[in-house]
Enzyme design. Structure first.
Site, short mmCIF file in Angstrom:
data_model
loop_
_atom_site.label_atom_id
_atom_site.label_comp_id
_atom_site.label_asym_id
_atom_site.label_seq_id
_atom_site.Cartn_x
_atom_site.Cartn_y
_atom_site.Cartn_z
N ASP A 252 0.96 -1.08 0.01
CA ASP A 252 0.02 0.14 -0.13
C ASP A 252 1.02 1.41 0.16
O ASP A 252 2.27 1.21 -0.36
CB ASP A 252 -1.00 0.07 1.32
CG ASP A 252 -2.43 0.60 0.83
OD1 ASP A 252 -2.37 1.78 0.82
OD2 ASP A 252 -3.18 -0.28 0.86
N HIS A 283 -3.90 6.07 3.28
CA HIS A 283 -4.47 4.70 2.71
C HIS A 283 -3.75 3.69 3.53
O HIS A 283 -4.71 2.64 3.99
CB HIS A 283 -4.48 4.51 1.37
CG HIS A 283 -5.46 3.75 0.61
ND1 HIS A 283 -4.89 2.41 0.32
CD2 HIS A 283 -6.59 3.86 0.12
CE1 HIS A 283 -5.92 1.76 -0.03
NE2 HIS A 283 -7.03 2.61 -0.32
N SER A 432 -11.18 -1.10 -1.32
CA SER A 432 -10.14 -1.07 -0.73
C SER A 432 -10.26 -1.69 0.75
O SER A 432 -9.55 -2.79 1.43
CB SER A 432 -9.07 0.05 -0.57
OG SER A 432 -8.46 0.26 -1.87
#
Length: 489
Positions: A252, A283, A432
């Site tokens: 990520d 994120h 996600s």
């Protein structure tokens, strides 16, 4: 309350609720939590209306939905007056999507001011009425507040604020000019024990007072444990959930290793793009936190060991970077690899994913957020990868989710609370985050049973709660992940 005021407040409420809908942007929103759907349980606080005989003549009542927005407390007059006090929870009115950037949201207190005929919010205060105090119905003051103080905005300078205090038998504890409000803000003490509600009503009759409100108390919410709604939707007991000693790799963005939810969970960090300055940590922080968060935030698999590979910057990566990250993750002997990203089909990366699966690694990937007509999302669409789509708190499919026969499972991923850089939490939305929920649930299953990658994929598919059309479909796959049925508890 006038028709115009009612319309204004209803419009504001509708606008606020509309803001709850997720959007495919990359910026987080400061949030508040979404009230529980009253359709599930009419006995839930805030979902019952008070009996008609509880209403007092001459009192203007807020419509139910507005009363919920402004808050009520025990002892209040009107609908919900007999209901227990509701504890506020961390912010969640949604908005952060699959590439969150650092933000924080620590607001979590209930504010409010006495409701009066014709009153409408202005600059956070209840505007004055030019009417005798006796004509203003007294209401219990909503929310925790300093018991012997009020805040007032004055049409004039500090001397005028002192004159108002003298006229009403109050003491000036502080006063200052506010450039933002364009007024003098005075904090008055009540030396004679009058209730705050009485003083507010008296101030409402003074033409020099533009607005008046209790001196409400606000508190930070980090101390209370934050539990995402995902636990309830996938039938995973938050108190029993554990991924202890399970190694999970996350490919990520970089992450905030010092976040209270992650500082005990991250055991290794790899930078697959060392020549790029780290700018993004949002994120990655949310994904790893959802999987294995501990401390103030409850991840799906607390106790799991996170091996975090930074492979994205500016929301982008390349195949050589991703291959490097995947190689590193397998070398760490990760049993689960979470890949919450989407791109085109690539034969080399497909071969790498196949090789990882052959080594017994469970691969979990996001189906994609590009809409129902979008091309298949990879690596989710590769054979042997568990492709996850996102649903909301009512099990409705996220509108922007990719569709296709490669979709295997559904999991919560809309307005889901997750850690963000800086130590806070925010609402996140996207496939996600649904993938992260599935990775965490698989860690729970691995901790209890010794199953290989194929057996785990089959077990999750067989025990999923069917959604949409009967049987597997291109929208929900086999259905909503059911951790209890799969044996993960």
């Amino acid at each position: 309350m006038t028709v115009k005021t009612t319309a204004f407040l209803l419009g504001a409420a509708i606008a606020l609720m509309a803001g709850m809908a997720q959007a495919q942007t990359n910026a987080p929103a400061v949030t508040r939590t979404v009230p529980q759907d009253c359709a599930d349980d009419q006995s839930e606080p805030g979902c019952r209306e008070a009996k008609e005989d509880a209403r007092q003549p001459g009192v203007v009542y807020l419509p139910g939905i507005l009363a919920e927005l402004f808050g009520r407390s025990p002892g209040s007059i009107g609908p919900g007056a007999d209901l227990p006090e509701r504890r506020s929870t961390p912010p969640a009115n949604g908005g952060q999507t699959d590439n969150p950037s650092p933000a924080s949201s620590t607001d979590g207190a209930n504010g409010g001011s006495p409701a009066r005929a014709g009153a409408a919010p202005a600059n956070g205060f209840a505007p004055s009425r030019r009417a005798p105090a006796a004509s203003v119905p007294l209401r219990a003051v909503v929310g925790d507040h300093v018991p012997d103080e009020v805040l007032v905005t004055i049409d004039g300078d500090v001397a005028e604020a002192e004159a108002v205090a003298a006229a009403l038998g109050l003491e000036v504890r502080s006063s200052r000019g506010s450039a933002l409000l364009g007024t003098t803000v005075a904090r008055y003490g009540i030396p004679d024990g009058r209730p705050v509600g009485v003083v507010l009503a008296q101030l409402a009759a003074d033409g020099r007072a533009l607005g008046q409100a209790p001196n409400h108390i606000y508190t930070l919410e980090q101390a209370a444990q934050i539990i995402p709604y995902a636990f309830g939707r996938i039938a995973l007991n938050a108190e029993q959930a554990s991924g202890a000693d399970i190694d999970i790799a996350v490919i990520d963005t970089a992450l905030d290793e010092n976040h209270p939810a992650l500082k005990e969970a991250v055991v290794g960090v790899f930078d697959a793009m060392p020549d790029r300055f780290i700018e993004e940590r949002g994120h990655g922080t949310s994904i790893s936190g959802l999987i294995a968060g501990g401390g103030p935030f409850r991840g799906l698999a607390p106790g799991a060991r996170i091996h975090h590979a930074r492979a994205f910057e500016g929301g982008r990566s390349s195949m050589d970077v991703l291959l490097s990250a995947l190689d590193w993750a397998v070398a760490q002997q990760a049993r689960i690899i979470n890949m919450s990203f989407v791109g085109p089909k690539n034969l080399i990366f497909e071969a790498a994913c196949r090789a990882a699966r052959e080594r017994g690694v469970v691969l979990v990937a996001a189906a994609g957020n590009n809409g129902p007509r979008a091309p298949y999302g990879y690596p989710a669409a590769y054979d042997g990868v568990i492709a996850v789509t996102a649903t909301d708190a009512q099990d409705a499919l996220m509108e922007q989710a990719n569709r296709g026969p490669y979709v295997e499972l559904s999991a919560p991923g809309v307005n889901l609370l997750a850690p963000i850089p800086g130590g806070g939490v925010d609402a996140v939305t996207g496939t996600s985050f649904a993938a992260a929920v599935v990775s965490g649930a698989i860690a729970n299953l691995m901790r209890i049973e010794r199953l290989d990658a194929d057996e785990i994929a089959a077990r999750l598919a067989q025990t999923a709660t069917d959604l949409g059309r009967p049987g597997r479909d291109d929208d929900y796959g086999y259905g909503l992940l059911n951790a209890r049925a799969a044996g993960g508890q």
